[in-house]
Design a protein around this motif. Structure first.
Motif, PDB file in Angstrom:
ATOM      1  N   ARG A  21       0.813  -1.212   0.000  1.00 47.44           N
ATOM      2  CA  ARG A  21       0.000   0.000   0.000  1.00 47.44           C
ATOM      3  C   ARG A  21       0.848   1.265   0.000  1.00 47.44           C
ATOM      4  N   ASP A  34       1.399   2.686  -3.416  1.00 47.73           N
ATOM      5  CA  ASP A  34       0.260   3.373  -4.026  1.00 47.73           C
ATOM      6  C   ASP A  34       0.671   4.790  -4.419  1.00 47.73           C
ATOM      7  N   THR A  58      -0.820   7.654  -4.663  1.00 50.08           N
ATOM      8  CA  THR A  58      -1.232   8.773  -3.793  1.00 50.08           C
ATOM      9  C   THR A  58      -0.357   8.842  -2.557  1.00 50.08           C
ATOM     10  N   VAL A  59      -0.009   7.661  -2.046  1.00 51.17           N
ATOM     11  CA  VAL A  59       0.856   7.639  -0.858  1.00 51.17           C
ATOM     12  C   VAL A  59       2.246   8.150  -1.215  1.00 51.17           C
ATOM     13  N   ARG A 111      -1.254  17.246  -1.336  1.00 51.38           N
ATOM     14  CA  ARG A 111      -1.459  16.618  -0.039  1.00 51.38           C
ATOM     15  C   ARG A 111      -0.149  16.194   0.612  1.00 51.38           C
ATOM     16  N   GLN A 138      -3.138  13.400   3.874  1.00 49.04           N
ATOM     17  CA  GLN A 138      -3.486  12.148   3.191  1.00 49.04           C
ATOM     18  C   GLN A 138      -4.123  11.153   4.182  1.00 49.04           C
ATOM     19  N   ILE A 139      -3.594  11.112   5.380  1.00 52.36           N
ATOM     20  CA  ILE A 139      -4.172  10.230   6.402  1.00 52.36           C
ATOM     21  C   ILE A 139      -5.636  10.602   6.635  1.00 52.36           C
ATOM     22  N   VAL A 194      -7.649  12.286   4.682  1.00 55.06           N
ATOM     23  CA  VAL A 194      -8.468  12.033   3.489  1.00 55.06           C
ATOM     24  C   VAL A 194      -8.788  10.543   3.399  1.00 55.06           C
ATOM     25  N   ALA A 195      -7.773   9.715   3.587  1.00 54.73           N
ATOM     26  CA  ALA A 195      -7.983   8.267   3.481  1.00 54.73           C
ATOM     27  C   ALA A 195      -8.947   7.789   4.562  1.00 54.73           C
ATOM     28  N   LEU A 223     -12.167   6.215   3.086  1.00 51.29           N
ATOM     29  CA  LEU A 223     -12.107   4.752   3.009  1.00 51.29           C
ATOM     30  C   LEU A 223     -12.020   4.075   4.368  1.00 51.29           C
ATOM     31  N   SER A 283      -7.307   2.158   5.713  1.00 53.31           N
ATOM     32  CA  SER A 283      -6.525   2.727   4.614  1.00 53.31           C
ATOM     33  C   SER A 283      -5.654   3.878   5.107  1.00 53.31           C
ATOM     34  N   ALA A 284      -5.867   4.314   6.326  1.00 50.29           N
ATOM     35  CA  ALA A 284      -5.018   5.390   6.854  1.00 50.29           C
ATOM     36  C   ALA A 284      -3.751   4.839   7.494  1.00 50.29           C
TER      37      ALA A 284
END
Lengths: 364, 271
Positions: B50, B53, B55-56, B223, B228-229, B231-232, B236, B240-241
């Motif tokens: 993950r 990913d 975005t990450v 971000r 991002q944490i 948002v995730a 989700l 996902s965070a």
């Protein structure tokens, strides 16, 4: 080269320095004073660490006030050295040296070879002072200032470093100003002595002149004259005068108008003690030509190199302290209650007229 | 009161040492258990997958770059001020220090709001920058602005303490040895204050990496990891965070290591 300080003034909250005037040629001026008398301030102003409110400092005719410290060529040896803790002694000395030869020369001169590769934290107090001095000399200053170079050292090391400093200073061709609160350091190192108090200079002169003829009571006390007796000049007597102190009449080789109230200053080391039968001591109020009287020992203290003996004169109306060397002390078998012949040589008496201003500082 | 436990004289008095140990132990457990539990919540293989990913990766890149830029800016602007504060006494210095500390006590979201009143698109400075093609919100520059507001006080306050630890007489000695202010700073002041300064720099970097509140307000895009944490988590759910959170924990532990090894930990024991 001449270091000339004139009208130097600096006001701090609760402390007023100056105005101070001093001139130092290629010689050692010892500045003697108690803590808080402005000794360090004087050095800071000359070195450029502090900015004076008024006055001037010139070195070889060059005005220093207004210049940053790095452009003054004035070397300052800080109290306890202020060595750079992150550098070895060698790096400290090399900091301002032109080349390694200079470092080697100074290390030899100041006997630093064993200390060079250690950091300040691993050096003894005496080594630190030597390194600090070497570091300052490495910059080839036109004037050398030292702030209490010996005060943090133990007695044997202090004496040794003092002797070394004496020889070193004699070999330098620059003005040296050494401040200290210790009169022995001051008189041992200084060709001239300046006694300071409350930010002002009380007296300047050769050490023996300052000690023998203090200008003020403060100077007398601070240079070790403990015997300060209130008296009155009664009449002229040959090349001197007669002074009445309590019921005693002492002869003094001084020139003071009869009728003047004076403070009679006698340094303890000038007071002579002898066996009571050594001569015929006069018991009369007139202590004779040689100022010999009978005294009774009140108490004594062993100060190591000498004994301090307190005696009472004139049936207890007068106390006097004498400094006696051990052989004399032993010969006289001094003890509390014993009677002794006390001689105050007329030439050892210094008279301070009581209308002498308390300070020679023009601002006072 | 702190009597030593003595088996010979039974006493109901609580032993001070045991009480302290018990209370402290609970607190330590409270710190460590959730962090360990975070690492146990996701299988390691899963985390690695993950983390790759896009975005990450983007968030991590933005965070690292912006926190680095923030650290450089904070140090460049903060060190001279820290030195001035360390060498100045009186009311002026105290007032200036209060201003420096203000962002530390201000809630980060409020920090974001005050920044928007100056750099926001509606404010003169923000509008002018926008017109010049350098938008100060919703941009990398915005991230750095937000992070610098919150993180730079760490540099100033910590470096100030480090400078104060350098005996002024050493600087005076250097200058009376003929060295200029700059040479003195380079060879005496900075080497001696170095570990303390590095501590401030590390703290500022760590704080910038974790900055969320002000960044959210000023630059939601691009971000950073904390954003991002959030948002995730919002979109989700908690699972996902986790990966980004784990990454931030690793960064935090790294900062601690730097503090303890190279820098002088401002909270550590004096040596």
């Amino acid at each position: 080269m001449r270091l000339d300080v004139s009208g130097l003034r600096k006001a701090y909250a609760g402390f007023e320095f100056g105005p101070v005037d001093l001139t130092v040629d290629d010689e050692v001026l010892a500045v003697l004073g108690p803590s808080g008398s402005g000794k360090t301030t004087l050095l800071s102003l000359v070195a450029g660490i502090a900015v004076p409110d008024a006055g001037s400092v010139t070195l070889g005719g060059r005005e220093l006030v207004g210049r940053p410290p790095e452009q003054r060529r004035v070397g300052l040896v800080f109290q306890e050295g202020a060595l750079f803790p992150h550098m070895t002694a060698r790096k400290n000395v090399a900091y301002a040296a032109d080349d390694d030869d200079r470092v080697a020369d100074l290390a030899e001169l100041l006997e630093l070879d064993d200390a060079l590769d250690r950091r300040p934290a691993a050096l003894s107090g005496g080594e630190r002072q030597r390194v600090a001095l070497a570091r300052t000399l490495a910059a080839d200053p036109d004037a050398l200032l030292l702030d209490e170079p010996l005060s943090s050292l133990d007695a044997p090391i202090r004496t040794r470093l003092r002797d070394d400093l004496h020889d070193l200073f004699a070999s330098l061709d620059v003005p040296v100003v050494c401040v200290t609160h210790d009169r022995r350091t001051a008189t041992a190192l200084g060709a001239r002595l300046a006694v300071v108090r409350d930010g002002g200079v009380e007296q300047v002169g050769e050490p023996s002149a300052v000690i023998d003829r203090p200008a003020t009571e403060f100077v007398a006390r601070f240079t070790g004259t403990e015997n300060l007796l209130a008296g009155t000049v009664t009449r002229r007597d040959g090349d001197g005068v007669r002074v009445r102190v309590a019921d005693l009449s002492l002869r003094a080789t001084a020139s003071v108008e009869p009728g003047t109230a004076v403070t009679v200053c006698v340094h303890p080391s000038r007071v002579e003690l002898d066996a009571p039968d050594a001569a015929d001591p006069s018991d009369a109020p007139d202590a004779g030509e040689s100022n010999a009287v009978v005294g009774t020992v009140v108490r004594w203290l062993n100060e190591g190199s000498e004994y301090r003996v307190e005696v009472e004169l004139d049936d207890g109306s007068l106390g006097l302290t004498a400094a006696v060397r051990p052989p004399t002390f032993d010969r006289l078998a001094v003890d509390a209650g014993s009677e002794l012949r006390v001689v105050i040589p007329p030439e050892s008496i210094h008279l301070l007229a009581d209308d002498t201003p308390a300070s020679m500082d023009p601002s006072a | 009161m702190a009597t030593r436990p003595n088996a010979a004289t039974p006493s109901l008095e609580l032993d001070w040492g045991s009480v302290a140990l018990a209370l402290g132990g609970v607190l330590l457990l409270y710190y460590l258990a959730p962090v360990v539990s975070l690492f146990l919540a996701v299988p390691p293989g899963d985390v690695l997958t993950r983390l790759s990913d896009p975005t990450v990766v983007d968030a991590a890149t933005t965070s690292l770059l912006s926190a680095s830029a923030t650290t450089v800016v904070s140090t460049a602007f903060g060190l001279p001020l820290a030195y001035w504060l360390a060498r100045t006494e009186g009311l002026r210095a105290r007032l200036v220090l209060a201003v420096v500390v203000l962002p530390l006590v201000l809630p980060p979201t409020v920090g974001g709001i005050v920044l928007l009143t100056v750099f926001g698109p509606g404010a003169p400075v923000g509008a002018a920058a926008d017109a010049a093609g350098v938008p100060l919100t919703r941009s990398f520059a915005g991230v750095v602005l937000a992070q610098t507001f919150v993180a730079s006080p760490f540099v100033v306050v910590t470096a100030k303490a480090a400078f104060e630890g350098v005996d002024r007489r050493l600087e005076h000695a250097s200058r009376s040895l003929g060295k200029s202010r700059w040479a003195t700073a380079r060879r005496v002041t900075l080497p001696l204050a170095g570990p303390g300064i590095l501590a401030g720099v590390t703290l500022a970097f760590a704080r910038a990496m974790g900055e969320f509140g002000a960044t959210m307000m000023v630059a939601y895009y691009p971000r950073t990891m904390p954003v991002q944490i959030w948002v995730a988590f919002q979109a989700l759910g908690l699972d996902s965070a986790y990966p980004v959170a784990i990454l931030l924990v690793v960064v935090a532990v790294g900062a601690l290591a730097v503090l303890d090894v190279v820098a002088s930990n401002p909270w550590g024991r004096e040596t």
